[in-house]
Write a protein that holds these residues in place. Structure first.
Motif, PDB file in Angstrom:
ATOM      1  N   VAL A  51       0.858  -1.182   0.000  1.00 30.18           N
ATOM      2  CA  VAL A  51       0.000   0.000   0.000  1.00 30.18           C
ATOM      3  C   VAL A  51       0.895   1.234   0.000  1.00 30.18           C
ATOM      4  O   VAL A  51       2.000   1.199   0.555  1.00 30.18           O
ATOM      5  CB  VAL A  51      -0.916   0.055   1.252  1.00 30.18           C
ATOM      6  CG1 VAL A  51      -1.936   1.183   1.138  1.00 30.18           C
ATOM      7  CG2 VAL A  51      -1.617  -1.273   1.492  1.00 30.18           C
ATOM      8  N   ALA A  52       0.417   2.324  -0.609  1.00 30.08           N
ATOM      9  CA  ALA A  52       1.161   3.586  -0.570  1.00 30.08           C
ATOM     10  C   ALA A  52       0.268   4.709  -0.067  1.00 30.08           C
ATOM     11  O   ALA A  52      -0.937   4.751  -0.383  1.00 30.08           O
ATOM     12  CB  ALA A  52       1.701   3.938  -1.946  1.00 30.08           C
ATOM     13  N   TRP A  90      -0.447  -0.141  -9.623  1.00 29.05           N
ATOM     14  CA  TRP A  90      -1.780  -0.687  -9.355  1.00 29.05           C
ATOM     15  C   TRP A  90      -1.926  -1.170  -7.918  1.00 29.05           C
ATOM     16  O   TRP A  90      -2.929  -1.793  -7.578  1.00 29.05           O
ATOM     17  CB  TRP A  90      -2.075  -1.814 -10.348  1.00 29.05           C
ATOM     18  CG  TRP A  90      -2.010  -1.309 -11.752  1.00 29.05           C
ATOM     19  CD1 TRP A  90      -1.082  -1.635 -12.704  1.00 29.05           C
ATOM     20  CD2 TRP A  90      -2.858  -0.324 -12.354  1.00 29.05           C
ATOM     21  NE1 TRP A  90      -1.317  -0.930 -13.862  1.00 29.05           N
ATOM     22  CE2 TRP A  90      -2.396  -0.119 -13.677  1.00 29.05           C
ATOM     23  CE3 TRP A  90      -3.962   0.403 -11.913  1.00 29.05           C
ATOM     24  CZ2 TRP A  90      -2.999   0.776 -14.552  1.00 29.05           C
ATOM     25  CZ3 TRP A  90      -4.565   1.296 -12.784  1.00 29.05           C
ATOM     26  CH2 TRP A  90      -4.082   1.470 -14.081  1.00 29.05           C
ATOM     27  N   LYS A  91      -0.940  -0.892  -7.105  1.00 32.63           N
ATOM     28  CA  LYS A  91      -1.105  -1.130  -5.674  1.00 32.63           C
ATOM     29  C   LYS A  91      -1.979  -0.013  -5.104  1.00 32.63           C
ATOM     30  O   LYS A  91      -1.995   1.099  -5.636  1.00 32.63           O
ATOM     31  CB  LYS A  91       0.256  -1.166  -4.986  1.00 32.63           C
ATOM     32  CG  LYS A  91       1.115  -2.330  -5.461  1.00 32.63           C
ATOM     33  CD  LYS A  91       2.500  -2.341  -4.843  1.00 32.63           C
ATOM     34  CE  LYS A  91       3.328  -3.493  -5.401  1.00 32.63           C
ATOM     35  NZ  LYS A  91       4.699  -3.540  -4.832  1.00 32.63           N
ATOM     36  N   PRO A  92      -2.733  -0.300  -4.048  1.00 38.26           N
ATOM     37  CA  PRO A  92      -3.653   0.714  -3.518  1.00 38.26           C
ATOM     38  C   PRO A  92      -2.921   1.962  -3.039  1.00 38.26           C
ATOM     39  O   PRO A  92      -1.883   1.875  -2.384  1.00 38.26           O
ATOM     40  CB  PRO A  92      -4.361   0.003  -2.368  1.00 38.26           C
ATOM     41  CG  PRO A  92      -3.505  -1.173  -2.057  1.00 38.26           C
ATOM     42  CD  PRO A  92      -2.817  -1.569  -3.324  1.00 38.26           C
ATOM     43  N   ALA A 190      -4.411   1.909   5.700  1.00 42.12           N
ATOM     44  CA  ALA A 190      -3.358   1.221   4.953  1.00 42.12           C
ATOM     45  C   ALA A 190      -3.001  -0.108   5.604  1.00 42.12           C
ATOM     46  O   ALA A 190      -2.794  -1.118   4.911  1.00 42.12           O
ATOM     47  CB  ALA A 190      -2.125   2.118   4.840  1.00 42.12           C
ATOM     48  N   LEU A 191      -2.914  -0.141   6.919  1.00 42.44           N
ATOM     49  CA  LEU A 191      -2.580  -1.376   7.622  1.00 42.44           C
ATOM     50  C   LEU A 191      -3.649  -2.442   7.399  1.00 42.44           C
ATOM     51  O   LEU A 191      -3.326  -3.629   7.239  1.00 42.44           O
ATOM     52  CB  LEU A 191      -2.417  -1.102   9.123  1.00 42.44           C
ATOM     53  CG  LEU A 191      -1.125  -0.389   9.534  1.00 42.44           C
ATOM     54  CD1 LEU A 191      -1.214   0.087  10.979  1.00 42.44           C
ATOM     55  CD2 LEU A 191       0.080  -1.312   9.353  1.00 42.44           C
ATOM     56  N   ALA A 192      -4.913  -2.028   7.377  1.00 44.02           N
ATOM     57  CA  ALA A 192      -5.989  -2.980   7.137  1.00 44.02           C
ATOM     58  C   ALA A 192      -5.917  -3.534   5.713  1.00 44.02           C
ATOM     59  O   ALA A 192      -6.101  -4.737   5.485  1.00 44.02           O
ATOM     60  CB  ALA A 192      -7.345  -2.315   7.377  1.00 44.02           C
ATOM     61  N   ILE A 193      -5.613  -2.676   4.743  1.00 42.71           N
ATOM     62  CA  ILE A 193      -5.502  -3.119   3.349  1.00 42.71           C
ATOM     63  C   ILE A 193      -4.312  -4.050   3.185  1.00 42.71           C
ATOM     64  O   ILE A 193      -4.366  -5.034   2.431  1.00 42.71           O
ATOM     65  CB  ILE A 193      -5.385  -1.910   2.408  1.00 42.71           C
ATOM     66  CG1 ILE A 193      -6.671  -1.082   2.439  1.00 42.71           C
ATOM     67  CG2 ILE A 193      -5.083  -2.357   0.983  1.00 42.71           C
ATOM     68  CD1 ILE A 193      -6.577   0.229   1.686  1.00 42.71           C
ATOM     69  N   SER A 197      -4.929 -10.020   0.395  1.00 42.21           N
ATOM     70  CA  SER A 197      -4.081 -10.636  -0.627  1.00 42.21           C
ATOM     71  C   SER A 197      -3.566  -9.573  -1.582  1.00 42.21           C
ATOM     72  O   SER A 197      -4.354  -8.916  -2.262  1.00 42.21           O
ATOM     73  CB  SER A 197      -4.878 -11.678  -1.410  1.00 42.21           C
ATOM     74  OG  SER A 197      -4.314 -11.921  -2.676  1.00 42.21           O
ATOM     75  N   PRO A 198      -2.250  -9.356  -1.664  1.00 46.47           N
ATOM     76  CA  PRO A 198      -1.718  -8.329  -2.569  1.00 46.47           C
ATOM     77  C   PRO A 198      -2.151  -8.531  -4.014  1.00 46.47           C
ATOM     78  O   PRO A 198      -2.525  -7.581  -4.704  1.00 46.47           O
ATOM     79  CB  PRO A 198      -0.198  -8.474  -2.414  1.00 46.47           C
ATOM     80  CG  PRO A 198      -0.009  -9.060  -1.060  1.00 46.47           C
ATOM     81  CD  PRO A 198      -1.169  -9.988  -0.876  1.00 46.47           C
ATOM     82  N   ALA A 199      -2.114  -9.768  -4.482  1.00 42.09           N
ATOM     83  CA  ALA A 199      -2.477 -10.036  -5.878  1.00 42.09           C
ATOM     84  C   ALA A 199      -3.939  -9.747  -6.138  1.00 42.09           C
ATOM     85  O   ALA A 199      -4.311  -9.184  -7.175  1.00 42.09           O
ATOM     86  CB  ALA A 199      -2.155 -11.496  -6.228  1.00 42.09           C
ATOM     87  N   THR A 200      -4.803 -10.131  -5.191  1.00 42.70           N
ATOM     88  CA  THR A 200      -6.235  -9.909  -5.364  1.00 42.70           C
ATOM     89  C   THR A 200      -6.556  -8.419  -5.345  1.00 42.70           C
ATOM     90  O   THR A 200      -7.371  -7.938  -6.137  1.00 42.70           O
ATOM     91  CB  THR A 200      -7.021 -10.629  -4.255  1.00 42.70           C
ATOM     92  OG1 THR A 200      -6.613 -11.996  -4.192  1.00 42.70           O
ATOM     93  CG2 THR A 200      -8.508 -10.577  -4.521  1.00 42.70           C
TER      94      THR A 200
END
Length: 255
Positions: A51-52, A90-92, A190-193, A197-200
């Motif tokens: 996450v960023a 494409w990471k959140p 961010a911690l919850a995200i 699953s990173p890929a999902t």
């Protein structure tokens, strides 16, 4: 990574990017845009980052947009906006608005997945005041807020500013919080995200953004393609359901 214009920190799978020019209201010059591009590349390529968060230094401005003084003196050499969609991330991404956002700073707002704003934050556009066309930022803003509000930003310039509360009311901003809670709240989300699953997460984000490029029926096809690809090729699809059935924490694959 050594930067002059931004701060970059990674902890708990979360990258925090801070535009660090408070003396210039975090305005972006060529070097700032270059460093933002380098930071987004690190977010994109580092599998430890899930996450960023992007924010600004101080409490007056998230970003005053393009550094007009620097541009007036030397022009623009780096014309690539320093936001995530322009760098295929494409990471959140969570945008934490710690103050006013002006002009080119709206790229970061438009391109984020979630927007958390301090109560005193506001959106302002001044492109037309300095002879610049306001068109690039609206290509995404028009997909996130009413046309009339984008026109207000453009045509009414400083008088058309949109408060954080108004941004929340029109669905652009997810949450408005007291200024002293902003960074804490962004990190909580961010911690919850980061536990997902990173890929999902990435496939979901990319599928949603990609669907905005096409009409409704084509969007269904685009979305279904991402769903099927994930179901048929990635172990997290079955792992998530098995973990739920077995009442345990899932063990996600980190690519």
């Amino acid at each position: 990574m050594d930067f002059q214009r931004i701060l970059f920190d990674v902890s708990d799978h979360i990258a925090t990017i801070t535009i660090n020019r408070p003396e210039r209201l975090n305005a972006t010059d060529d070097l700032t845009r270059t460093e933002l591009g380098q930071a987004w590349a690190r977010v994109r390529e580092d599998s430890d980052i899930r996450v960023a968060i992007i924010t600004g230094a101080g409490d007056r401005a998230f970003s005053a947009g393009q550094d007009i003084r620097a541009t007036a003196q030397s022009g623009i050499r780096n014309k690539v906006p320093g936001s995530r969609l322009h760098h295929n991330v494409w990471k959140p991404v969570i945008c934490a608005l710690n103050g006013m956002v002006v002009g080119g700073g709206l790229h970061q707002v438009a391109d984020a997945d979630l927007i958390i704003a301090a109560e005193h934050a506001e959106l302002i556009d001044t492109h037309l005041m300095v002879g610049n066309v306001f068109a690039l930022e609206p290509t995404v803003l028009l997909r996130r807020m009413p046309l009339s509000m984008v026109m207000q930003l453009a045509l009414m310039t400083k008088d058309g500013r949109i408060s954080a509360q108004r941004g929340y009311e029109i669905g652009l901003i997810n949450e408005v919080v007291p200024a002293d809670r902003l960074q804490e709240r962004a990190r909580e989300i961010a911690l919850a995200i980061a536990k997902l699953s990173p890929a999902t997460v990435q496939a979901s984000i990319k599928g949603m953004w990609a669907s905005l490029d096409v009409g409704l029926h084509a969007a269904h096809d685009v979305a279904y393609r991402y769903v099927l690809q994930h179901q048929m090729t990635h172990p997290d699809y079955l792992e998530g359901m098995k973990a739920f059935a077995e009442k345990r924490e899932p063990q996600w694959v980190v690519d």
